[in-house]
Design an enzyme around this catalytic site. Structure first.
Site, mmCIF file in Angstrom:
data_model
loop_
_atom_site.group_PDB
_atom_site.id
_atom_site.type_symbol
_atom_site.label_atom_id
_atom_site.label_comp_id
_atom_site.label_asym_id
_atom_site.label_seq_id
_atom_site.Cartn_x
_atom_site.Cartn_y
_atom_site.Cartn_z
ATOM 1 N N PHE A 46 -4.529 2.396 14.906
ATOM 2 C CA PHE A 46 -4.807 4.163 14.029
ATOM 3 C C PHE A 46 -6.262 3.338 12.921
ATOM 4 O O PHE A 46 -5.922 2.456 13.120
ATOM 5 C CB PHE A 46 -3.824 4.124 13.105
ATOM 6 C CG PHE A 46 -2.731 5.022 13.171
ATOM 7 C CD1 PHE A 46 -1.372 5.404 14.701
ATOM 8 C CD2 PHE A 46 -2.533 6.862 12.605
ATOM 9 C CE1 PHE A 46 -0.980 6.134 14.733
ATOM 10 C CE2 PHE A 46 -1.601 7.634 13.366
ATOM 11 C CZ PHE A 46 -1.592 7.181 14.331
ATOM 12 N N ASN A 83 0.660 -1.066 0.215
ATOM 13 C CA ASN A 83 -0.152 0.107 -0.395
ATOM 14 C C ASN A 83 0.917 1.795 -0.038
ATOM 15 O O ASN A 83 2.322 0.888 0.309
ATOM 16 C CB ASN A 83 -1.007 -0.006 1.210
ATOM 17 C CG ASN A 83 -0.131 -0.677 2.612
ATOM 18 O OD1 ASN A 83 0.319 0.858 2.803
ATOM 19 N ND2 ASN A 83 -0.120 -1.386 2.985
ATOM 20 N N LYS A 130 10.984 -16.315 -10.944
ATOM 21 C CA LYS A 130 9.848 -15.500 -11.147
ATOM 22 C C LYS A 130 9.156 -14.987 -12.023
ATOM 23 O O LYS A 130 9.140 -17.152 -12.905
ATOM 24 C CB LYS A 130 10.726 -14.176 -11.670
ATOM 25 C CG LYS A 130 10.438 -12.923 -12.359
ATOM 26 C CD LYS A 130 10.941 -12.415 -13.155
ATOM 27 C CE LYS A 130 10.161 -10.812 -13.833
ATOM 28 N NZ LYS A 130 10.636 -9.982 -15.631
HETATM 29 N N1 CTP Z 1 -3.447 -3.884 12.567
HETATM 30 C C1 CTP Z 1 -2.501 -4.718 12.748
HETATM 31 N N2 CTP Z 1 -2.824 -6.020 11.960
HETATM 32 C C2 CTP Z 1 -3.610 -5.832 10.272
HETATM 33 C C3 CTP Z 1 -4.033 -4.955 10.295
HETATM 34 C C4 CTP Z 1 -3.934 -3.609 10.733
HETATM 35 O O1 CTP Z 1 -1.852 -4.349 13.465
HETATM 36 N N3 CTP Z 1 -3.026 -7.247 9.694
HETATM 37 C C5 CTP Z 1 -3.362 -2.810 12.321
HETATM 38 C C6 CTP Z 1 -3.058 -1.368 12.377
HETATM 39 O O2 CTP Z 1 -1.844 -1.089 12.506
HETATM 40 C C7 CTP Z 1 -3.844 0.013 12.786
HETATM 41 C C8 CTP Z 1 -5.414 -0.770 13.450
HETATM 42 O O3 CTP Z 1 -4.850 -2.289 12.950
HETATM 43 O O4 CTP Z 1 -3.526 0.205 14.012
HETATM 44 C C9 CTP Z 1 -6.210 -0.846 12.062
HETATM 45 O O5 CTP Z 1 -5.809 -1.203 10.595
HETATM 46 P P1 CTP Z 1 -6.794 -0.680 9.447
HETATM 47 O O6 CTP Z 1 -6.155 -1.092 7.983
HETATM 48 O O7 CTP Z 1 -7.588 0.854 9.606
HETATM 49 O O8 CTP Z 1 -7.776 -1.546 9.873
HETATM 50 P P2 CTP Z 1 -7.908 -3.424 9.527
HETATM 51 O O9 CTP Z 1 -8.631 -3.632 11.363
HETATM 52 O O10 CTP Z 1 -7.174 -4.208 8.331
HETATM 53 O O11 CTP Z 1 -10.231 -2.739 9.603
HETATM 54 P P3 CTP Z 1 -10.765 -2.923 7.747
HETATM 55 O O12 CTP Z 1 -9.615 -3.012 6.950
HETATM 56 O O13 CTP Z 1 -11.783 -3.410 7.666
HETATM 57 O O14 CTP Z 1 -10.988 -1.449 7.795
#
Ligand code: CTP
Length: 371
Positions: free
Chosen positions: A293, A179, A258
């Site tokens: 976050f 990302n 690859k």
């Molecule tokens: N996070 C994590 N491990 C993951 C996904 C997310 O520790 N596999 C943590 C991120 O570092 C952040 C929080 O969870 O602090 C929320 O991440 P976010 O991407 O906003 O949410 P998701 O839990 O992934 O939910 P969704 O994708 O449904 O929005």
């Protein structure tokens, strides 16, 4: 509000070739909102002109003990009273010896014992052509030291574990899912936590950033590697902040060679990555304090509140990634803080460093509740 607004900084320049580099620092300090007054020794004036420093600082430059324009003021007293911080750069051996009263065998150690902060010179090629320790340290190190001098020490007793940046989930040796996270928010949190006196461990996915001075940085690539390192460092931490943009999925298989054009199936089977934050929320009692976050493109407050509860957090920083000045790869952010007590604080558009300070202010309040 800038990080150095209302701060009055006295910059002492002594005789060294690096004096020309310090000219740029004056502009950098002013950009951060600081007011700068320059004092130059006689030999500094041989390396760079007081006129240059007056123009850059926007203030008269002091080069002697007495001022012709205001003979009633005695600069060595009034300057000290009127300023918040003295920075001497470059600091010649002569000046360091003067500060140490001359007769000590290790002058740097002596002035450190008086409470001066000392930034040692860097190693590298010097103006005289020699290689070795003697180069003026980088502006970023000086900037951090100045911000540290002014930061409230609200995290002095804390060990903060921060994750930052994206993760990469490889499906062959040259390709991965990821990302656009640049890690700026997590690195700003690490730098400001250090400024506030914390011991800081930063676990970072791949970014182009340099770890802030004084921060232990552990580099990882994938979500599973990040999970391993977080769990390894967890016991020492009193506060965990998960600013990383962790990939929720990874390819089910990683090819060892690859994948060639035409060879690939046109779909990529995925498996779920561990939700590191949720795992932390589930296993802890009261400690460590947990900050997450939420990156949301719609219903951001509702989604933030849901994640705060589901992941058992103390605080969540909700990021509306819809705008152009907020979210991934920007220097600014506009976030809302939601805490476990139901408090909601909407912050204005701020730099990521200022946002980080506001997050630490909230953390300090929650830590105080815990005691
Ligand atoms: N996070 C994590 N491990 C993951 C996904 C997310 O520790 N596999 C943590 C991120 O570092 C952040 C929080 O969870 O602090 C929320 O991440 P976010 O991407 O906003 O949410 P998701 O839990 O992934 O939910 P969704 O994708 O449904 O929005």
């Amino acid at each position: 509000m800038s990080l150095l607004s209302d701060k009055k900084i006295l910059l002492g320049i002594t005789g060294g070739i690096a004096a020309y580099k310090v000219a740029d620092w004056v502009r950098a300090l002013r950009r951060e909102g600081g007011q700068v007054t320059v004092v130059m020794t006689e030999s500094a004036c041989r390396f760079i002109s007081p006129l240059t420093m007056a123009a850059l600082s926007g203030n008269p430059v002091h080069t002697g003990m007495f001022s012709a324009e205001a003979p009633e003021t005695i600069p060595h007293i009034s300057l000290a009273r009127e300023h918040d911080l003295l920075v001497i750069a470059p600091a010649s051996a002569q000046t360091i010896a003067r500060l140490a009263h001359g007769l000590a065998d290790n002058l740097l150690a002596t002035i450190k014992s008086y409470g001066y902060g000392v930034l040692e010179p860097d190693c590298g090629e010097m103006a005289c052509g020699e290689e070795g320790p003697g180069r003026l340290t980088d502006w970023e190190n000086v900037r951090q030291a100045i911000l540290t001098a002014f930061a409230p020490k609200t995290l002095a007793e804390e060990h903060v574990l921060i994750t930052a940046g994206p993760t990469r989930e490889a499906f062959d040796p040259v390709r991965f899912l990821s990302n656009p996270s640049t890690g700026k928010m997590g690195y700003a949190l690490a730098a400001t936590a250090r400024q506030r006196g914390a011991t800081v461990t930063l676990i970072s996915g791949p970014t182009a950033l340099t770890a802030p001075p004084g921060v232990q940085c552990i580099q990882v690539t994938s979500a599973v590697e990040m999970q391993t390192e977080v769990m390894r460092c967890l016991d020492a931490a009193t506060i965990v902040v998960k600013a990383a943009a962790v990939s929720d999925y990874r390819p089910a298989e990683k090819e060892s060679h690859k994948v060639k054009k035409g060879q690939a199936a046109l779909s990529l089977p995925l498996v779920a990555n561990p939700d590191i934050l949720k795992e932390l929320g589930n296993r802890r009692q009261r400690s460590p304090l947990l900050v997450g976050f939420a990156a949301e493109s719609r219903d951001h407050l509702k989604e933030g509140a849901r994640k705060l509860k589901e992941k058992n957090l103390d605080l969540i920083v909700v990021n509306d990634i819809g705008g152009t000045e907020t979210g991934f790869a920007t220097d600014t952010n506009r976030v809302t803080l939601l805490d476990r007590n139901g408090a909601q604080e909407e912050l204005p558009l701020l730099s990521k460093e200022e946002t980080a300070h506001r997050i630490w202010d909230s953390v300090a309040r929650l830590m105080a509740d815990n005691r």
